[in-house]
Structure formats: C-alpha cells, structure tokens
Design a protein around this motif. Sequence first.
Motif, PDB file in Angstrom:
ATOM      1  N   GLU A   1       0.872  -1.168   0.000  1.00 12.44           N
ATOM      2  CA  GLU A   1       0.000   0.000   0.000  1.00 12.44           C
ATOM      3  C   GLU A   1       0.907   1.215   0.000  1.00 12.44           C
ATOM      4  OE1 GLU A   1      -3.533   0.126   2.526  1.00 12.44           O
ATOM      5  OE2 GLU A   1      -2.908  -1.850   3.243  1.00 12.44           O
ATOM      6  N   ALA A   2       0.809   2.038  -1.040  1.00 13.02           N
ATOM      7  CA  ALA A   2       1.658   3.219  -1.163  1.00 13.02           C
ATOM      8  C   ALA A   2       0.894   4.315  -1.897  1.00 13.02           C
ATOM      9  CB  ALA A   2       2.934   2.872  -1.912  1.00 13.02           C
TER      10      ALA A   2
ATOM     11  N   PRO B   1       3.983   3.637  -8.076  1.00 17.97           N
ATOM     12  CA  PRO B   1       3.667   2.593  -9.064  1.00 17.97           C
ATOM     13  C   PRO B   1       4.786   2.386 -10.090  1.00 17.97           C
ATOM     14  CG  PRO B   1       1.787   4.027  -8.767  1.00 17.97           C
ATOM     15  CD  PRO B   1       2.923   4.638  -8.000  1.00 17.97           C
ATOM     16  N   ALA B   2       5.339   3.455 -10.608  1.00 15.37           N
ATOM     17  CA  ALA B   2       6.411   3.344 -11.598  1.00 15.37           C
ATOM     18  C   ALA B   2       7.664   2.751 -10.973  1.00 15.37           C
ATOM     19  CB  ALA B   2       6.715   4.709 -12.215  1.00 15.37           C
TER      20      ALA B   2
ATOM     21  N   GLY C   1      -5.411  -1.338  -7.506  1.00 16.92           N
ATOM     22  CA  GLY C   1      -6.333  -0.224  -7.315  1.00 16.92           C
ATOM     23  C   GLY C   1      -6.254   0.329  -5.918  1.00 16.92           C
ATOM     24  N   ASP C   2      -6.721   1.562  -5.765  1.00 19.71           N
ATOM     25  CA  ASP C   2      -6.758   2.237  -4.463  1.00 19.71           C
ATOM     26  C   ASP C   2      -5.393   2.203  -3.764  1.00 19.71           C
ATOM     27  OD1 ASP C   2      -8.046   3.742  -2.494  1.00 19.71           O
ATOM     28  OD2 ASP C   2      -8.543   1.952  -1.316  1.00 19.71           O
ATOM     29  N   HIS C   3      -4.342   2.537  -4.524  1.00 15.90           N
ATOM     30  CA  HIS C   3      -2.981   2.618  -3.980  1.00 15.90           C
ATOM     31  C   HIS C   3      -2.475   1.269  -3.469  1.00 15.90           C
ATOM     32  CE1 HIS C   3      -3.306   6.934  -4.376  1.00 15.90           C
ATOM     33  NE2 HIS C   3      -4.409   6.918  -3.658  1.00 15.90           N
ATOM     34  N   ARG C   4      -2.923   0.188  -4.080  1.00 15.66           N
ATOM     35  CA  ARG C   4      -2.477  -1.151  -3.678  1.00 15.66           C
ATOM     36  C   ARG C   4      -1.816  -1.833  -4.873  1.00 15.66           C
ATOM     37  NH1 ARG C   4      -6.638  -4.602  -2.342  1.00 15.66           N
ATOM     38  NH2 ARG C   4      -5.174  -5.861  -1.174  1.00 15.66           N
ATOM     39  N   PHE C   5      -0.705  -2.506  -4.590  1.00  9.81           N
ATOM     40  CA  PHE C   5       0.097  -3.122  -5.638  1.00  9.81           C
ATOM     41  C   PHE C   5       0.559  -4.495  -5.186  1.00  9.81           C
ATOM     42  CE2 PHE C   5       0.620   1.429  -5.335  1.00  9.81           C
ATOM     43  CZ  PHE C   5       0.167   1.842  -6.572  1.00  9.81           C
ATOM     44  N   SER C   6       0.828  -5.343  -6.162  1.00  3.98           N
ATOM     45  CA  SER C   6       1.271  -6.703  -5.885  1.00  3.98           C
ATOM     46  C   SER C   6       2.616  -6.960  -6.576  1.00  3.98           C
ATOM     47  CB  SER C   6       0.230  -7.705  -6.402  1.00  3.98           C
ATOM     48  OG  SER C   6       0.735  -9.013  -6.358  1.00  3.98           O
ATOM     49  N   LEU C   7       3.528  -7.546  -5.831  1.00  6.21           N
ATOM     50  CA  LEU C   7       4.788  -8.045  -6.369  1.00  6.21           C
ATOM     51  C   LEU C   7       4.795  -9.539  -6.113  1.00  6.21           C
ATOM     52  CD1 LEU C   7       7.312  -5.420  -4.970  1.00  6.21           C
ATOM     53  CD2 LEU C   7       6.530  -5.611  -7.323  1.00  6.21           C
ATOM     54  N   ARG C   8       5.170 -10.320  -7.143  1.00  2.17           N
ATOM     55  CA  ARG C   8       5.131 -11.774  -7.005  1.00  2.17           C
ATOM     56  C   ARG C   8       6.279 -12.393  -7.792  1.00  2.17           C
ATOM     57  NH1 ARG C   8       1.113 -14.709  -5.074  1.00  2.17           N
ATOM     58  NH2 ARG C   8      -0.264 -12.897  -5.085  1.00  2.17           N
ATOM     59  N   ARG C   9       6.925 -13.367  -7.159  1.00  2.00           N
ATOM     60  CA  ARG C   9       7.988 -14.097  -7.865  1.00  2.00           C
ATOM     61  C   ARG C   9       7.361 -14.936  -8.971  1.00  2.00           C
ATOM     62  NH1 ARG C   9      12.598 -13.600  -5.009  1.00  2.00           N
ATOM     63  NH2 ARG C   9      12.333 -13.154  -2.803  1.00  2.00           N
TER      64      ARG C   9
END
Length: 71
Positions: free
Chosen positions: A36-37, A43-44, A61-69
């Motif tokens: 959450e950022a 995002p960039a 969405g709503d300032h939420r992002f996912s990082l996944r191996r």
Amino acid sequence: MPQNEPLSVNARGMKCPWPVLRAARAMRGADAVLVEADDPIAPAELAALATAQGWAFETLGDHRFSLRRAG
C-alpha cells in the motif's frame, strides 16, 4: 524461507524510495508482497523494481500493488 501467503507492506505516507525499499526487503523472505503506497511515483518505481528482479507487478487499485515471484 519463502512464504505462500503474501506479506503486507504499508508504505502510505512515505515518499519514494521508501515504499520500494520496504517492498524489496519484504520480498527477501516471501514469494509475494502486497504494497500500500500513496506516493504518485510509487507505481512506476515498484514496476521498475519488479522488472529488474524478474518479478510480476500488478496494480490492484486504491494505492495497492502486488509483487510476485515468477513460477
């Protein structure tokens, strides 16, 4: 040891590079991280981190992002 459940990183109110640094640190021991950022640059920067590391990046969405191996 990597985990199956995504770790949660709350970086709201932090300016870059802090959200990215926190996400990278969390990924040391996880297969996936939910970030959450609310910094407009986050995002960039998170996408660039994912690309550099070979991870998948997704905007949830709503300032939420996912990082996944991958794999």
